[in-house]
Design a protein around this motif. Sequence first.
Motif, PDB file in Angstrom:
ATOM      1  N   ARG A  24       0.831  -1.207   0.000  1.00  0.00           N
ATOM      2  CA  ARG A  24       0.000   0.000   0.000  1.00  0.00           C
ATOM      3  C   ARG A  24       0.867   1.259   0.000  1.00  0.00           C
ATOM      4  NH1 ARG A  24      -4.649   2.125  -1.773  1.00  0.00           N
ATOM      5  NH2 ARG A  24      -5.612   3.564  -0.286  1.00  0.00           N
ATOM      6  N   PRO A  90      -7.652  -0.188   0.748  1.00  0.00           N
ATOM      7  CA  PRO A  90      -6.839  -0.140   1.965  1.00  0.00           C
ATOM      8  C   PRO A  90      -6.130  -1.471   2.190  1.00  0.00           C
ATOM      9  CG  PRO A  90      -9.040   0.736   2.365  1.00  0.00           C
ATOM     10  CD  PRO A  90      -9.074   0.111   1.010  1.00  0.00           C
ATOM     11  N   TYR A  93      -8.220  -4.347   3.760  1.00  0.00           N
ATOM     12  CA  TYR A  93      -9.127  -5.067   2.865  1.00  0.00           C
ATOM     13  C   TYR A  93      -8.388  -6.188   2.141  1.00  0.00           C
ATOM     14  CZ  TYR A  93     -13.329  -2.128   3.052  1.00  0.00           C
ATOM     15  OH  TYR A  93     -14.487  -1.512   3.440  1.00  0.00           O
ATOM     16  N   VAL A 141     -15.091   1.735   3.163  1.00  0.00           N
ATOM     17  CA  VAL A 141     -14.716   2.296   1.872  1.00  0.00           C
ATOM     18  C   VAL A 141     -15.887   2.161   0.913  1.00  0.00           C
ATOM     19  CG1 VAL A 141     -13.170   2.074  -0.106  1.00  0.00           C
ATOM     20  CG2 VAL A 141     -12.283   1.794   2.206  1.00  0.00           C
ATOM     21  N   GLY A 262      -2.474  -1.512   9.145  1.00  0.00           N
ATOM     22  CA  GLY A 262      -3.072  -0.435   8.371  1.00  0.00           C
ATOM     23  C   GLY A 262      -3.600   0.685   9.250  1.00  0.00           C
ATOM     24  N   VAL A 263      -4.189   0.315  10.389  1.00  0.00           N
ATOM     25  CA  VAL A 263      -4.709   1.312  11.323  1.00  0.00           C
ATOM     26  C   VAL A 263      -3.567   2.075  11.984  1.00  0.00           C
ATOM     27  CG1 VAL A 263      -5.957   1.625  13.498  1.00  0.00           C
ATOM     28  CG2 VAL A 263      -6.860   0.091  11.741  1.00  0.00           C
ATOM     29  N   LEU A 266      -1.038   3.602   8.704  1.00  0.00           N
ATOM     30  CA  LEU A 266      -1.615   4.336   7.581  1.00  0.00           C
ATOM     31  C   LEU A 266      -2.888   5.084   7.956  1.00  0.00           C
ATOM     32  CD1 LEU A 266      -1.154   1.705   4.713  1.00  0.00           C
ATOM     33  CD2 LEU A 266       0.325   3.625   5.298  1.00  0.00           C
ATOM     34  N   GLU A 268      -5.847   3.870   8.586  1.00  0.00           N
ATOM     35  CA  GLU A 268      -7.050   3.332   7.959  1.00  0.00           C
ATOM     36  C   GLU A 268      -8.161   3.133   8.985  1.00  0.00           C
ATOM     37  OE1 GLU A 268      -4.709   0.926   4.377  1.00  0.00           O
ATOM     38  OE2 GLU A 268      -5.845  -0.191   5.883  1.00  0.00           O
ATOM     39  N   GLN A 269      -9.397   3.173   8.515  1.00  0.00           N
ATOM     40  CA  GLN A 269     -10.547   3.048   9.393  1.00  0.00           C
ATOM     41  C   GLN A 269     -10.917   1.591   9.596  1.00  0.00           C
ATOM     42  OE1 GLN A 269     -13.780   5.325   7.795  1.00  0.00           O
ATOM     43  NE2 GLN A 269     -12.664   7.259   7.844  1.00  0.00           N
ATOM     44  N   HIS A 274     -15.539  -4.826   9.119  1.00  0.00           N
ATOM     45  CA  HIS A 274     -14.279  -5.564   9.235  1.00  0.00           C
ATOM     46  C   HIS A 274     -14.460  -6.760  10.166  1.00  0.00           C
ATOM     47  CE1 HIS A 274     -12.162  -1.964   7.599  1.00  0.00           C
ATOM     48  NE2 HIS A 274     -11.319  -2.878   7.174  1.00  0.00           N
TER      49      HIS A 274
END
Length: 299
Positions: A24, A90, A93, A141, A262-263, A266, A268-269, A274
């Motif tokens: 990513r 993301p 995902y 997303v 990722g959280v 980056l 990410e939510q 999830h």
Amino acid sequence: MRPSDYARLLLLGAIWGFSFLFMRMVAPVIGAIPTAFFRVLFASLGLIVILLALRTRWDFRGKLRQTLLLGAINSGVPFLMYTLAARLLPAGYSAIFNATAPLMGVLIGALFFHEAATARKLIGVTVGLAGVTLLTAVGPVAMGWPELLGALACLVATSCYGISGFLTQRWIHERGGLNPKLVATGSQFGATLLLLPFFAASATLAPPPSWGNPSLWLALAALGLLCTAWAYILFFRLMENIGPVRSLTVTFLVPAFGVLWGVLFLGEQVSWAHLAGGGMIGLALWLVVSHPGQKTARP
């Protein structure tokens, strides 16, 4: 299982979770094809160093062509698909979609390799696909055509993993076997050869606006050396110690680590989709991997 095996299992899940983070970070900057190519190139170089350090004999027993072709299927195409997805989805995902590999193996085995598809496995596949649908439909997303193409790319990658498992059994294990480290090295060579002409064409005709900075190349080196070369060594060590079925439980860990990284790194939510979608995929994996009346070790 010994404590050291649990530690390796957790470490492998964390490392493979990091691969989606690195993709990513890198793919949106230098492009999908260069990212995939340098990943397998660095992995090949790393595995060569490992083989030389371990003084492994380079004897492919007439199976070099098969290992090269396996590499195109189990590394070249999937890594390219995941780097394409990394530009659209993301990291969390992609990590969750990666967990559908055993489900794809059930479908492909039943359709093309005369593998028995029990009711338990079919229920697992149904639950897993429902989890994927839930995640893509109501996740944080918004799913337009680009995001759906990213999800499809992930499923193409996991389908390649499903196919390669049966081909490895047929081409390697049923014909006398081969040192797993040689299989890993040969497969990365094959993936590098597959992606080389695509990389040369993309770098010549449509080079990226920027080749990134040193931190990006550190991430790319980690993707190849840590998340591919060393991860293969860890995985094959687990295969030797605890067997293939228990080793597959790493697929329960990769999505959790992928979402976590990722959280943390980056921003990410995370949403209930999830948890719900990932939980359904985890249940599906348990239905596919475990056997009635047999306890499956879980990390």
